[in-house]
Structures are given as structure tokens and as C-alpha cells.
Design a protein around this motif. Structure first.
Motif, short mmCIF file in Angstrom:
data_model
loop_
_atom_site.label_atom_id
_atom_site.label_comp_id
_atom_site.label_asym_id
_atom_site.label_seq_id
_atom_site.Cartn_x
_atom_site.Cartn_y
_atom_site.Cartn_z
N GLU A 28 0.79 -1.10 0.03
CA GLU A 28 -0.10 -0.11 0.10
C GLU A 28 0.84 1.14 0.08
O GLU A 28 0.18 2.48 -0.25
N LEU A 29 2.05 1.13 0.10
CA LEU A 29 2.97 2.41 0.18
C LEU A 29 3.06 2.94 -1.28
O LEU A 29 2.80 2.30 -2.56
N PRO A 30 2.96 4.26 -1.47
CA PRO A 30 2.85 5.03 -2.43
C PRO A 30 4.35 4.60 -3.51
O PRO A 30 5.17 4.31 -2.78
N GLU A 31 4.25 4.78 -4.53
CA GLU A 31 5.35 4.62 -5.41
C GLU A 31 6.77 5.56 -5.04
O GLU A 31 6.31 6.63 -4.71
N GLY A 32 7.77 4.85 -4.93
CA GLY A 32 8.81 5.77 -4.79
C GLY A 32 9.31 5.92 -3.07
O GLY A 32 10.21 6.67 -2.83
N VAL A 33 8.43 5.43 -2.35
CA VAL A 33 8.62 5.51 -0.75
C VAL A 33 9.92 4.61 -0.49
O VAL A 33 9.65 3.17 -0.75
N PRO A 34 11.00 4.67 -0.21
CA PRO A 34 12.22 3.78 0.08
C PRO A 34 11.60 2.96 1.44
O PRO A 34 11.27 3.51 2.39
N VAL A 35 12.39 1.83 1.50
CA VAL A 35 11.93 0.97 2.54
C VAL A 35 13.44 0.22 3.05
O VAL A 35 14.09 -0.14 2.30
N LEU A 36 13.52 0.25 4.42
CA LEU A 36 14.98 -0.35 5.10
C LEU A 36 14.40 -1.40 5.90
O LEU A 36 13.66 -1.16 6.91
N ALA A 37 15.02 -2.62 5.92
CA ALA A 37 14.84 -3.61 6.78
C ALA A 37 16.19 -3.83 7.48
O ALA A 37 17.22 -4.04 6.57
N THR A 38 16.40 -4.22 8.94
CA THR A 38 17.61 -4.36 9.37
C THR A 38 17.40 -5.35 10.35
O THR A 38 16.36 -5.61 11.03
#
Length: 707
Positions: free
Chosen positions: A180-190
Motif C-alpha cells: 500500500e506504500l505510494p510508489e517511490g517510498v524507500p524501505v529499509l529492513a535491518t
């Protein structure tokens, strides 16, 4: 965002923000900059797998600062523990980043926090995974946050994968959020604890909602150069406890001593305090405000050690933690690596020592028994919800299915993520969508858990480098001998314990007696099971607080009681004399308002000789008459949850003559004796029968309580 970005200028700004966060001499690692650049410049999705203390939080705080500089919205961090949230709010402030939290501990602040986010005053919002499926938050707050987010961070990302050592069903809601995130929103998993299988699983999930862009994976070596690992085998629980009391002052700084159970944590902390050590217990039962105080005391070195279960785990950050000890081995080398990672982040040396116990494997088996239930049970939950005319709360659903509350909540979360049920105001409802039980997957997960347990046993006996062993378990391609552990150096901790200290520890562990609490409220939903028991238990039918010799999870009497009460061919046997003597000690120290005038045994289908023999021996030694036995009738009741347990017990016992006549004639409390107390409902139901038959008061006594 402008079409082009001055990457060199951006990196210089990033270095400046890092120095504000970590000190004037801090410099970005190349992989830190690679992650920041991917997020800020390329707006990609990235998974960072790096050892604890590497600086993963610096990546998202610096990236947040740069994205906010570029006019982007706030960062949403999904974070599993309150300790992590508290530490990170403080860390963010040092970098000039305004962070706020929404979690179960600050409910009264939610509205103000949400208003601050809407006003653009919050740069980072930390959200517990449980919030993602709270109906109000999910339906009214989360859509606006998702629409305006500048960055999504999934901390401790191994929790997303059910292959991870600490899988949490609430994290599976992230799958929906990612799409559901808008296109271009970065995501970081750690994360610091992900092997190849977990990395693959998390990477696949991070790709949800993206047509073509691949997730950037940055994995680094997992060695911790400050950690000196060792294993010390000692012959008994009293030797381990005595060793700890004797050697705790010799350990550098302050640290954590992990135990496998709450009972052990409480017992060890109590003994060490008796011996003059500044320690405190920290478990899943510790209240939120007390947890915060304990964490603060440890950070400020006001305590020598926190005696903790895994409740003190991910997210707690103390750079100068000098040692991590384990009394008992965790069930997974990966979990063990995660816990020892609390130590030595900002010091040259930290000691890591594992003292395994004979009872470890048995405790592992108990926790494994709480795994995802079989298909028939899960299907039953789904059928009940689909047939219901209105949403059912968890407490209303519980009497209708064969699951304990904790396991039911896990099932509901999994079904929710899979789209088969939905959490709404008022409880849960079925969606009518088809759902298939993935038996093959659950079997593979169980096999993986068994393999992890065997690997932990192999670690204890291994002669190879211990850090290399753990890194291989995490599929670290750079795994190599550390040159620091006991196997690499040949230097081992001495297992010597003074006779006086071991004797004192043994005396403490053999100190008999724990309290049995009383049930005060009938479970919800009993009328639906044909039992008219609602609300508070009538004081005139209730049991008094009772006593037991010990807990099955204790490292003292627990070992002895587990042997005595273990299922199998030797179930029904006489009570050993040392057990009888210990029970007499418990009774002698019981501060009852009035001494009992007689003894009643609880009827048993499997341990008749044991329970009757115990009642007779106590009666003879205490000069108390045996009034009789509450007879067991019908079949053994189900043990799935409290409501079904009560329904099964309601007609499972009877007070027959001549016991009824004797009870009508007594003028004081009766001592009610059983072998063990699990849920407490057997004692509650049988005490109710005795009170109805005329007993003025009932004092429960058992050999063991289960936890």
C-alpha cells in the motif's frame, strides 16, 4: 525531490548528521553510505544484515534527516520492543531528529502524537507491530501515515519470517503495508540475526508491491571482536548458582545473566541479593514502569547485573555492557548470538559464558509444545467465526475452541494476515475467504527448530572456534576462527566453587515452598458451555491461598519434581521420604490464620498411590485425621483453555459419604492435597465442593506448580 542530487554534498551532510548522532570522530562505513544512498538517492528497498553495534540505527536516522531536508514526510519505524523505542527516541534527539512513539505503554499520548505527526512536527514515528492491526489505528491512522511517509523502516526484520528465531505474527501485517506504500517510498529492513533462508524470505516480502526493482541486500561479517566466548559445564544447579555468586564480582562492569524461565530468573536474583549482590530480575511479568527503571539502572551501572529472560533482548543498547552469561542454553544458536550481542559494543573486551543445565532440553520441549496448532484446531476457529452472526471477542471465542488464550491469539493473527479473518471493533469476524492449512510448511518449520536445538547441543560440545560456529549457523561467508574464545586460546574458566558457597546455594535451591494463588473470577462464556458460572467466584465457595513444594520450572526442587511427576510407566509410586520431609517444612512455615483440622485428597486417575500416600504421611506426621477423598468421576477433562477446563471439571468430581458427613462436622479449615497445580481450576472446583459440603475453609497444598 530535485531531478539530480549532489551525492558528494549529500554524503558530507550525512557525515555531519552522523557526528551529531555518534560523536565528533564518527565516520560512515561504506555499507552505511551505500544503504543511505539507496534510500535517499535511489528510493530503493534495502535489507541490511549486520552485527549488533555496527550502526544500523544510524542508517535510518541519517537517512531520515536527509529525506526531511529534501521535503519528504516522516519515517515510520516498526519496532518490536519498548526498550528499543526509548533508546531510539533519545538517540534521534542527538541527531536533531524529533521522534515519537505509539505503543501500548503510552495510550494516553496517542492523540497528541498523531496531531504532531499531522502537523509535520515529528520526523520519526516508532510503532509497535501490534499497532498495525489495531482496528482504530489500522483504519483511521495508518492510511494517512502510509500516504505521507518518507521512509518505512522494519527493525529486527527476522521477525517478519517464520523461519526467524523470533518470528512474530504481528509482523506479517507488513506484507499488506508494503503493497500500500505510494510508489517511490524507500524501505529499509535491518537485523543482526538472519541466515540465508531468512534473508531470502525477508527479501521476497520486501519486494511486494514492486514490479521490477530488486531489493538491495547488504550483508557484513558478523564477528564481534570484543566478545570472548566460553562454555563451562558444572555438575549441578547449586554448583552453577554458587559459581555465579562467587564470580559475579570478578566480572568487568555490569551485565546480563540470562535464564530460560521466569521462575529461574526470580530465584537466581533472590539468591544473589541474599549474598549481597546488586541484581534485579527482568522477565515478561515485569511491569512496564519497572522495566524502564531497571533498564535505566543498568545503563547507569547502578546494578551489577540484570537476571533476565529473553524479555530483555532486542533493542536494549548499552555500549559498555561488560558481560553476558547464560544459566541454561537457549534452543537456537541464532537466538544465542542475538542475546550475546548485547555485550561489548563499546568496550575492548566483554565476557560471554554459557553454563548449560540438565533441564535445558526439557524446557525447550515445553516451549516447542506451544507451536502453531494442528489443522483440525485451526479449522475449528475459522468455522466458529464464519458461523457467528456478529464479531466475537477473544474471550468469547475461547470457550468454543480447544486452544489456550496465547495460542488462540497467534492463530487469529495468522488467519488475519492470510485474509481469512479480520479484526474489527468488538472482536474478530470471518471474511468467508477460502484458506488452506500449509501443513508442509509448518512441518518444515518444526524440523528447522529441531535442527537448531541439535546445533545448540553441538555448540556445547564443539572443539572448534565458538564464534566461527555461530557465524556458520548464520551463513556468514566470512566466518573464520576468532582467536579469542576458550577453544581458540585453550584458556577456560575455572569451575571451582567453594564448599561454603555451593552449600549456601544448595540450601537456597532446596528451600521449599511457593504460594499457590487463588482464582477469583470464572472464565468468560461459561453459560455457552452449559455451566452457570459467571463473574466473581463466591467468597463462600472459594479456596484460600495455598502452598506447593516447588515449581516444575525451578532449578532447585523443579528437577526433583519433574522426575517424580514425569508421565510414563512409573507415574504412580510412593512419595520419596525427602519429598515428604520437604513438604512438612513447607507446612511448618505456613503462616495460616488457623491450623487445619483434617486432610482431604484430590481423587486422581493416574497417581492414586502418590496422592493418597502423601496425604497419609502428612496426616501421620502432623497428627491430622484423613477425612477422605474428593472422588474423580467421568472422563479426564480437556485442558485446552480455562473455559473448557472448567466445563470439563464441573462434574468431574464428587463429595461422597462418609466424607460429606465428616465435612459437615468439622470446625476449622481442611488441607486439600493434590500432586500438581497447572491452571488452578482443579483446586478451585474441588474446594468449591468441599465448601458446599460444609468445610469452613480450604487450604490447597500440592507437590508442584507448573510455572
Amino acid at each position: 525531490m530535485p531531478d539530480t542530487v549532489d551525492e558528494q554534498g549529500l554524503r558530507e551532510l550525512a557525515e555531519e548528521r552522523l557526528r551529531a548522532l555518534a560523536g565528533p570522530h564518527a565516520r560512515l562505513r561504506e555499507d552505511q553510505w551505500a544503504a543511505i544512498s539507496a534510500l535517499v538517492v535511489d528510493r530503493r528497498r534495502a535489507l541490511v544484515v549486520q552485527r549488533t553495534g555496527w550502526g544500523k540505527s544510524a542508517v535510518y536516522f541519517v537517512a531520515t534527516s536527509l529525506l526531511r531536508e529534501l521535503g519528504e514526510g516522516p519515517t515510520i519505524i516498526v519496532s518490536p520492543l519498548l526498550a528499543l523505542m526509548r533508546n531510539q527516541v533519545e538517540a534521534a534527539a542527538r541527531a536533531g531528529v524529533h521522534a515519537a512513539t505509539i505503543n501500548s505503554a503510552n495510550v494516553t499520548e496517542w492523540e497528541a502524537v498523531q496531531d504532531s505527526v499531522a502537523a509535520g512536527e515529528v520526523d520519526v514515528l516508532l510503532v509497535s507491530p501490534e499497532r498495525l492491526n489495531n482496528p482504530d489505528f489500522r483504519d483511521t491512522v495508518l492510511p494517512a501515515l502510509t500516504e505521507s511517509a518518507g521512509l518505512l523502516v522494519v527493525d529486527e526484520a527476522h521477525c517478519v519470517s517464520d523461519w526467524g528465531h523470533d518470528f512474530r505474527p504481528d509482523y506479517r501485517r507488513l506484507r499488506t503495508l508494503l503493497t500500500e506504500l505510494p510508489e517511490g517510498v524507500p524501505v529499509l529492513a535491518t537485523t543482526a540475526t538472519a541466515n540465508d533462508r531468512v534473508v531470502h524470505d525477508v527479501t521476497e516480502q520486501l519486494g511486494m508491491g514492486q514490479a521490477d526493482a530488486q531489493t538491495l541486500v547488504l550483508r557484513g561479517p558478523l564477528d564481534r571482536e570484543s566478545l570472548h566466548l566460553g562454555v563451562l559445564r558444572l555438575p549441578s544447579a547449586e554448583a552453577r548458582l554458587g559459581w555465579l555468586a562467587e564470580n559475579l564480582p570478578r566480572l568487568t562492569g555490569s551485565g546480563i545473566v540470562y535464564t530460560l524461565t521466569v521462575a529461574t530468573a526470580d530465584e537466581v536474583a533472590a539468591y544473589l541479593r541474599e549474598r549481597g549482590h546488586e541484581v534485579v530480575a527482568y522477565t515478561g511479568r515485569t511491569e512496564a514502569t519497572e522495566r524502564e527503571q531497571i533498564e535505566s539502572d543498568l545503563l547507569a551501572n547502578r546494578v551489577k547485573a540484570v537476571i533476565a529472560t529473553s524479555a530483555l533482548g532486542m533493542g536494549f543498547d548499552k555500549s559498555d555492557l561488560g558481560f553476558v552469561l547464560h544459566l541454561g542454553a537457549p534452543a537456537s544458536p541464532i537466538s544465542y548470538y542475538q542475546q550475546i550481542g548485547r555485550a561489548g559494543r563499546g568496550v575492548a573486551r566483554a565476557d560471554v559464558l554459557l553454563l548449560p543445565g540438565r533441564e535445558d532440553a526439557e524446557i525447550w520441549r515445553y516451549f516447542a509444545s506451544l507451536a502453531f496448532p494442528p489443522e483440525s484446531v485451526v479449522t475449528e476457529v475459522l468455522a466458529v467465526l464464519n458461523a457467528a452472526e456478529r464479531p466475537l471477542s477473544t474471550s468469547a471465542l475461547e470457550p468454543r475452541v480447544e486452544l489456550s488464550r496465547n495460542r488462540l491469539e497467534v492463530v487469529l493473527k495468522v488467519l488475519d494476515v492470510d485474509g481469512a479473518v479480520r479484526r474489527v471493533r468488538g472482536g474478530w469476524e470471518g471474511t468467508g475467504e477460502s484458506w488452506t492449512y500449509d501443513a508442509t510448511r509448518y512441518q518444515r518449520i518444526e524440523q528447522a527448530r529441531q535442527a537448531e536445538q541439535q546445533a545448540m547441543l553441538d555448540y556445547l560440545d564443539s572443539t572448534r572456534c565458538r564464534m566461527e560456529f555461530l557465524r556458520v549457523q548464520l551463513d556468514d561467508p566470512a566466518a573464520a576462527p576468532c582467536g579469542r574464545c576458550d577453544n581458540c586460546t585453550g584458556t577456560r574458566w575455572s569451575g571451582a566453587v567453594s564448599a561454603a558457597e555451593e552449600s549456601a546455594a544448595g540450601e537456597r535451591l532446596r528451600r521449599p515452598g511457593v504460594e499457590i494463588g487463588t482464582r477469583r473470577q470464572w472464565p468468560a462464556g461459561m453459560p455457552s458451555l452449559g455451566v452457570e458460572a459467571v463473574g466473581r467466584i463466591d467468597a463462600g465457595q472459594a479456596a484460600e491461598p495455598g502452598r506447593a513444594l516447588g515449581r516444575l520450572t525451578d532449578i532447585g526442587w523443579g528437577t526433583r519434581l519433574r522426575e517424580l511427576l514425569a508421565p510414563g510407566v512409573r507415574d504412580d509410586r510412593p512419595v520419596p521420604e525427602d519429598i515428604v520431609a520437604a513438604c512438612v517444612s513447607v507446612l511448618a512455615s505456613w503462616d495460616w490464620a488457623r491450623r487445619p483440622v483434617g486432610i482431604v485428597a484430590v481423587g486422581s486417575r493416574t497417581r492414586t498411590r502418590l496422592i493418597r500416600g502423601l496425604a497419609e504421611r502428612i496426616g501421620a506426621l502432623g497428627r491430622l485425621p484423613i477425612l477422605g477423598e474428593v472422588s474423580a468421576v467421568g472422563e479426564a477433562p480437556r485442558r485446552a483453555n480455562s473455559a473448557q477446563r472448567v466445563a470439563g471439571l464441573w462434574d468431574a468430581f464428587a463429595v461422597r459419604e462418609p466424607l460429606a458427613a465428616r465435612l459437615a462436622a468439622v470446625d476449622g479449615p481442611v488441607l486439600l492435597i493434590d500432586d500438581r497445580v497447572d491452571t488452578g481450576w482443579t483446586m478451585t472446583i474441588t474446594a468449591r465442593l468441599l465448601r458446599q459440603a460444609g468445610a469452613p475453609a480450604v487450604l490447597p497444598f500440592a507437590l508442584a506448580v507448573t510455572n
